[in-house]
Scaffold this motif. Structure first.
Motif, PDB file in Angstrom:
ATOM      1  N   THR A 150       0.841  -1.200   0.000  1.00  0.00           N
ATOM      2  CA  THR A 150       0.000   0.000   0.000  1.00  0.00           C
ATOM      3  C   THR A 150       0.876   1.251   0.000  1.00  0.00           C
ATOM      4  O   THR A 150       2.066   1.190   0.318  1.00  0.00           O
ATOM      5  N   SER A 151       0.261   2.375  -0.347  1.00  0.00           N
ATOM      6  CA  SER A 151       0.990   3.639  -0.307  1.00  0.00           C
ATOM      7  C   SER A 151       1.307   4.005   1.142  1.00  0.00           C
ATOM      8  O   SER A 151       0.447   3.873   2.017  1.00  0.00           O
ATOM      9  N   PRO A 152       2.513   4.475   1.409  1.00  0.00           N
ATOM     10  CA  PRO A 152       2.877   4.818   2.780  1.00  0.00           C
ATOM     11  C   PRO A 152       1.948   5.885   3.368  1.00  0.00           C
ATOM     12  O   PRO A 152       1.566   6.834   2.676  1.00  0.00           O
ATOM     13  N   LEU A 153       1.593   5.705   4.618  1.00  0.00           N
ATOM     14  CA  LEU A 153       0.814   6.684   5.377  1.00  0.00           C
ATOM     15  C   LEU A 153       1.457   6.787   6.756  1.00  0.00           C
ATOM     16  O   LEU A 153       1.413   5.835   7.542  1.00  0.00           O
ATOM     17  N   VAL A 154       2.072   7.938   7.020  1.00  0.00           N
ATOM     18  CA  VAL A 154       2.831   8.137   8.258  1.00  0.00           C
ATOM     19  C   VAL A 154       2.388   9.441   8.895  1.00  0.00           C
ATOM     20  O   VAL A 154       2.062  10.412   8.197  1.00  0.00           O
ATOM     21  N   VAL A 155       2.372   9.474  10.216  1.00  0.00           N
ATOM     22  CA  VAL A 155       2.070  10.700  10.960  1.00  0.00           C
ATOM     23  C   VAL A 155       3.359  11.203  11.593  1.00  0.00           C
ATOM     24  O   VAL A 155       4.060  10.446  12.274  1.00  0.00           O
ATOM     25  N   ALA A 156       3.696  12.466  11.352  1.00  0.00           N
ATOM     26  CA  ALA A 156       4.868  13.091  11.968  1.00  0.00           C
ATOM     27  C   ALA A 156       4.395  14.079  13.025  1.00  0.00           C
ATOM     28  O   ALA A 156       3.504  14.894  12.764  1.00  0.00           O
ATOM     29  N   LEU A 157       4.963  13.990  14.209  1.00  0.00           N
ATOM     30  CA  LEU A 157       4.601  14.894  15.300  1.00  0.00           C
ATOM     31  C   LEU A 157       5.708  15.922  15.474  1.00  0.00           C
ATOM     32  O   LEU A 157       6.872  15.570  15.672  1.00  0.00           O
ATOM     33  N   ASP A 158       5.328  17.186  15.408  1.00  0.00           N
ATOM     34  CA  ASP A 158       6.291  18.279  15.496  1.00  0.00           C
ATOM     35  C   ASP A 158       6.041  19.075  16.774  1.00  0.00           C
ATOM     36  O   ASP A 158       5.083  19.837  16.865  1.00  0.00           O
ATOM     37  N   GLY A 159       6.889  18.868  17.776  1.00  0.00           N
ATOM     38  CA  GLY A 159       6.761  19.626  19.021  1.00  0.00           C
ATOM     39  C   GLY A 159       5.667  19.141  19.950  1.00  0.00           C
ATOM     40  O   GLY A 159       5.263  19.871  20.854  1.00  0.00           O
ATOM     41  N   VAL A 160       5.190  17.925  19.775  1.00  0.00           N
ATOM     42  CA  VAL A 160       4.169  17.365  20.671  1.00  0.00           C
ATOM     43  C   VAL A 160       4.899  16.746  21.864  1.00  0.00           C
ATOM     44  O   VAL A 160       5.582  15.722  21.721  1.00  0.00           O
ATOM     45  N   THR A 161       4.756  17.343  23.017  1.00  0.00           N
ATOM     46  CA  THR A 161       5.526  16.932  24.190  1.00  0.00           C
ATOM     47  C   THR A 161       4.717  16.138  25.213  1.00  0.00           C
ATOM     48  O   THR A 161       5.286  15.639  26.181  1.00  0.00           O
ATOM     49  N   VAL A 198       1.541  16.850  12.316  1.00  0.00           N
ATOM     50  CA  VAL A 198       0.705  17.430  13.364  1.00  0.00           C
ATOM     51  C   VAL A 198       1.612  18.180  14.324  1.00  0.00           C
ATOM     52  O   VAL A 198       2.590  17.619  14.838  1.00  0.00           O
ATOM     53  N   GLY A 199       1.291  19.456  14.561  1.00  0.00           N
ATOM     54  CA  GLY A 199       2.076  20.257  15.482  1.00  0.00           C
ATOM     55  C   GLY A 199       1.458  20.304  16.864  1.00  0.00           C
ATOM     56  O   GLY A 199       0.419  19.690  17.126  1.00  0.00           O
ATOM     57  N   SER A 200       2.092  21.036  17.757  1.00  0.00           N
ATOM     58  CA  SER A 200       1.567  21.174  19.105  1.00  0.00           C
ATOM     59  C   SER A 200       0.340  22.069  19.093  1.00  0.00           C
ATOM     60  O   SER A 200       0.142  22.886  18.189  1.00  0.00           O
ATOM     61  N   GLU A 201      -0.504  21.922  20.108  1.00  0.00           N
ATOM     62  CA  GLU A 201      -1.741  22.690  20.148  1.00  0.00           C
ATOM     63  C   GLU A 201      -1.476  24.184  20.289  1.00  0.00           C
ATOM     64  O   GLU A 201      -2.209  25.011  19.751  1.00  0.00           O
ATOM     65  N   GLY A 202      -0.411  24.526  20.986  1.00  0.00           N
ATOM     66  CA  GLY A 202      -0.137  25.946  21.200  1.00  0.00           C
ATOM     67  C   GLY A 202       0.623  26.599  20.057  1.00  0.00           C
ATOM     68  O   GLY A 202       0.192  27.600  19.487  1.00  0.00           O
ATOM     69  N   LYS A 203       1.777  26.037  19.683  1.00  0.00           N
ATOM     70  CA  LYS A 203       2.651  26.661  18.689  1.00  0.00           C
ATOM     71  C   LYS A 203       2.397  26.178  17.263  1.00  0.00           C
ATOM     72  O   LYS A 203       2.839  26.826  16.311  1.00  0.00           O
ATOM     73  N   GLY A 204       1.738  25.055  17.104  1.00  0.00           N
ATOM     74  CA  GLY A 204       1.504  24.530  15.765  1.00  0.00           C
ATOM     75  C   GLY A 204       2.765  23.963  15.150  1.00  0.00           C
ATOM     76  O   GLY A 204       3.668  23.503  15.844  1.00  0.00           O
TER      77      GLY A 204
END
Length: 329
Positions: free
Chosen positions: A178-189, A281-287
């Motif tokens: 299947t085509s790759p589907l990945v979630v990257a988290l940026d600054g989620v602490t 997906v970024g953090s809720e505050g800073k994005g």
């Protein structure tokens, strides 16, 4: 009497004064030499840890105070939520999922007078068949072990989480055809947000998560708990530089879509859904950070009511993954 030269010891005999003698430099050399590293407690025959080790070997590797023993603190339990080498995962769903997928387990903890159900019976059955040590402890001890979390009378001690390489996620997609589907988290602490994203990723067929090594949550006991066992099925890769990794993936033909409130398109019109895709997906505050945002091929937003400023990472990732899964179906 002062000046009484007849008092015994009042006069010094000739040549009695102590002084340096030939060769004194080597007299204490052996005393100054170290005796080597201190042996481990379990290797010292007089230490209680050695006696526990011997008892465990005699019982086939099962520590003393195993299943059926309700008295005393379990060996090695020092009252903390985790040791320097192990993590504690609690809750019936999380424990059962970890056992089902064969996660290495050091110890299974069961509360005394545990109210049995289908999950606990399966937990005991799998653990017994695999030969994992079963320790029955009081609920007070289990509360202490799990740092007061809702453990439902069950917890396990597992080794530290083994992170995957970022290329492993693409290989996993290739193996599935299947085509790759990945979630990257940026600054989620917050590890609970990481656990929620893992749960959504497992539900909607994502091939894994990308997280940076710095300023990011890791797969801890809290993440395990919230993921409801998905942490055992969905790999997480840690990378040194998230922006650089995304740039390399783009060269390999992967599209990158960021989730942000001021996006170019609505989530219902999510582009590249059927192509190799990374959802950032970024953090809720800073994005999303500036450097990561520059690597995005598009920015998608989720329409929300005016009374709510933003959605946390777990909710946003779940909505976006559902949209992708619906398109791919």
């Amino acid at each position: 009497m002062a000046g009484n030269s007849q008092r015994r010891g009042a006069t010094r005999k000739t040549g009695s004064k102590k002084g340096a003698s030939t060769g004194t430099g080597g007299h204490s050399r052996r005393a100054l030499e170290g005796k080597g590293p201190t042996p481990k407690a379990e290797d010292r025959v007089y230490h209680v840890a050695h006696k526990r080790k011997v008892a465990a070997e005699k019982s086939g590797g099962r520590p003393s105070g195993g299943r059926g023993s309700s008295g005393g603190r379990p060996a090695g339990l020092k009252g903390g939520r985790k040791s320097s080498t192990h993590e504690i995962v609690s809750g019936r769903n999380s424990v059962l999922e970890a056992l089902r997928v064969g996660v290495p387990i050091a110890t299974v903890y069961l509360a005394t007078r545990l109210e049995a159900d289908d999950r606990t019976r399966e937990i005991i059955s799998i653990a017994a068949d695999a030969g994992y040590p079963l320790l029955e402890v009081t609920r007070t001890e289990l509360d202490r072990l799990t740092d007061g979390s809702v453990h439902q009378g069950v917890a396990i001690q597992v080794p530290p989480y083994a992170y995957a390489d970022d290329e492993d996620l693409l290989d996993r997609a290739a193996a599935a055809g299947t085509s790759p589907l990945v979630v990257a988290l940026d600054g989620v602490t917050d590890p609970r947000n990481l656990g929620a994203v893992l749960r959504s990723a497992g539900a909607f067929g994502a091939h894994g998560l990308l997280v940076p090594e710095r300023r990011s949550a890791g797969v801890t006991a809290a993440a395990w708990k919230v993921s409801a066992g998905a942490a055992a099925r969905v790999p997480v890769a840690r990378v040194t530089n998230l922006a650089r990794t995304l740039q390399e993936w783009k060269k390999a033909g992967v599209f990158v879509v960021g989730l942000d409130g001021g996006g170019d398109v609505a989530i219902g019109d999510l582009p590249y859904a059927t192509d190799p895709l990374v959802l950032v997906v970024g953090s809720e505050g800073k994005g999303i950070s500036r450097l990561v945002r520059e690597q995005c091929d598009a920015i998608a937003s989720i329409p929300i009511g005016g009374d709510v400023e933003s959605l946390n990472a777990g909710v946003a990732a779940g909505i976006a993954l559902y949209e992708v899964a619906a398109r791919r179906a």
